[in-house]
Design an enzyme around this catalytic site. Structure first.
Site, PDB file in Angstrom:
ATOM      1  N   SER A   8       3.301   0.361  -1.851  1.00 49.27           N
ATOM      2  CA  SER A   8       3.889   0.063  -0.573  1.00 49.27           C
ATOM      3  C   SER A   8       4.659  -1.072  -0.577  1.00 49.27           C
ATOM      4  CB  SER A   8       2.402  -0.280  -0.066  1.00 49.27           C
ATOM      5  OG  SER A   8       2.766  -0.765   1.640  1.00 49.27           O
ATOM      6  N   HIS A  33       6.192   3.973  -0.204  1.00 49.73           N
ATOM      7  CA  HIS A  33       5.160   4.062   0.904  1.00 49.73           C
ATOM      8  C   HIS A  33       5.820   2.996   1.995  1.00 49.73           C
ATOM      9  CE1 HIS A  33       1.557   4.921   3.369  1.00 49.73           C
ATOM     10  NE2 HIS A  33       1.584   3.580   3.591  1.00 49.73           N
ATOM     11  N   ASP A  35       5.470   0.947   5.583  1.00 48.14           N
ATOM     12  CA  ASP A  35       4.612   0.996   6.689  1.00 48.14           C
ATOM     13  C   ASP A  35       5.248   0.352   7.827  1.00 48.14           C
ATOM     14  OD1 ASP A  35       1.870   1.587   5.475  1.00 48.14           O
ATOM     15  OD2 ASP A  35       2.259  -0.314   4.177  1.00 48.14           O
ATOM     16  N   MET A  37       4.761  -1.168  11.607  1.00 49.29           N
ATOM     17  CA  MET A  37       3.612  -1.697  12.611  1.00 49.29           C
ATOM     18  C   MET A  37       4.235  -2.074  13.856  1.00 49.29           C
ATOM     19  SD  MET A  37       1.391  -3.716   9.881  1.00 49.29           S
ATOM     20  CE  MET A  37       0.741  -2.728   8.087  1.00 49.29           C
ATOM     21  N   HIS A  66       4.831   5.631   6.997  1.00 47.43           N
ATOM     22  CA  HIS A  66       3.334   5.806   7.680  1.00 47.43           C
ATOM     23  C   HIS A  66       3.680   4.804   8.951  1.00 47.43           C
ATOM     24  CE1 HIS A  66      -0.875   3.982   7.255  1.00 47.43           C
ATOM     25  NE2 HIS A  66      -0.698   4.848   8.299  1.00 47.43           N
ATOM     26  N   MET A  68       2.381   3.211  12.024  1.00 47.09           N
ATOM     27  CA  MET A  68       1.156   2.424  12.732  1.00 47.09           C
ATOM     28  C   MET A  68       1.695   2.334  14.232  1.00 47.09           C
ATOM     29  SD  MET A  68      -0.384   0.764   9.510  1.00 47.09           S
ATOM     30  CE  MET A  68       1.256   1.156   8.497  1.00 47.09           C
ATOM     31  N   MET A 137      -7.242   6.232   5.974  1.00 45.47           N
ATOM     32  CA  MET A 137      -7.178   4.711   5.718  1.00 45.47           C
ATOM     33  C   MET A 137      -8.519   4.252   5.217  1.00 45.47           C
ATOM     34  SD  MET A 137      -4.281   3.523   6.796  1.00 45.47           S
ATOM     35  CE  MET A 137      -4.892   1.784   6.472  1.00 45.47           C
ATOM     36  N   ASP A 175      -4.849   5.246   1.459  1.00 45.95           N
ATOM     37  CA  ASP A 175      -4.291   4.052   1.707  1.00 45.95           C
ATOM     38  C   ASP A 175      -4.960   2.736   2.067  1.00 45.95           C
ATOM     39  OD1 ASP A 175      -2.184   2.146   2.126  1.00 45.95           O
ATOM     40  OD2 ASP A 175      -1.461   3.302   4.201  1.00 45.95           O
TER      41      ASP A 175
END
Ligand code: DX5
Ligand code: ZN
Length: 218
Positions: A8, A33, A35, A37, A66, A68, A137, A175
């Protein structure tokens, strides 16, 4: 299939991002990966399109993004444009999950759905054949470096059963809080993809840590 390892980028050194990307390129890692957000769905803001496009410029492996964020439908085409190969949305952030999953596939990406620790896997029963990936998660989303939630094993077993019984081809990604202490058991229980942020990037030799996560003796 043997399991996959997805470092990540959230735990990388953003001032030396190219260096860290090259390290992952040269390692035995399978995916990047990434992320995203938004400060609304989760209490933290990470990065958006320009950073993902910059990662894509150097990355030679699958870009596993991913999200979020609330209302991810607004940006599906944009994430494709900046280089996403796998696009995962949160069950808790979508009003019409089936439509969102179809839209991701129409853009030519693999579609993933993620569940927060408190969301039971049973909610996926009627969509499991449509998704390419389920991301469980194993910490509350929003931050790297948190402690693994043990209840995740139970969710993996249930999800494994659901996938196998339904004939779905979905892979199970874990994750949050993944380390050498739980990796083996996660794979034994039925996971296919391990995300690891701090455990990889905060280690003395990230390349070697990736290799260790890749070659588990299960
Ligand atoms: C958390 C993110 C994770 C995070 C994992 O909300 O979804 O991908 O980067 O970090 P570690 O491996 O440090 O728990
Ligand atoms: Zn993630």
């Amino acid at each position: 299939m043997s399991h996959l390892v997805a470092p990540s980028i959230l735990a990388a050194d953003f001032a030396n991002l190219q260096r860290d990307i090259e390290m992952v390129n040269q390692s035995e890692a399978d995916w990047f990966h990434i992320d995203v957000m938004d400060g609304v769905f989760v209490p933290n803001i990470s990065f958006g399109m320009p950073v993902i496009a910059a990662v894509k410029k150097h990355a030679t492996k699958i870009m596993d993004v991913h999200l979020m964020i609330v209302d991810p439908d607004r940006y599906i085409a944009d994430f494709k444009k900046v280089g996403a190969d796998v696009l995962t949305v949160h069950y808790e952030a979508c009003h019409h999950l089936h439509r969102t999953v179809q839209a991701i596939k129409q853009e030519g990406m693999k579609a993933g759905v993620s569940l927060n620790p408190h969301t039971p896997v049973a909610v996926l029963e009627d969509i499991i054949r449509d998704v390419d990936l389920v991301l469980l998660m194993s910490v509350n989303p929003g931050f790297g470096g948190q402690r693994f939630i043990e209840n995740t094993y139970k969710k993996i077993s249930e999800l494994r059963k659901m996938i196998d019984l339904s004939g779905s081809t979905a892979v199970i990604e874990i994750d949050g809080g993944v380390t050498d202490k739980n990796a083996e058991k996660l794979i034994e229980t039925g996971a296919n993809v391990l995300v690891a942020g701090s455990f990889v990037f905060k280690s003395k030799d990230p390349n070697r840590t990736i290799r260790e996560l890749k070659h588990l003796s299960y």
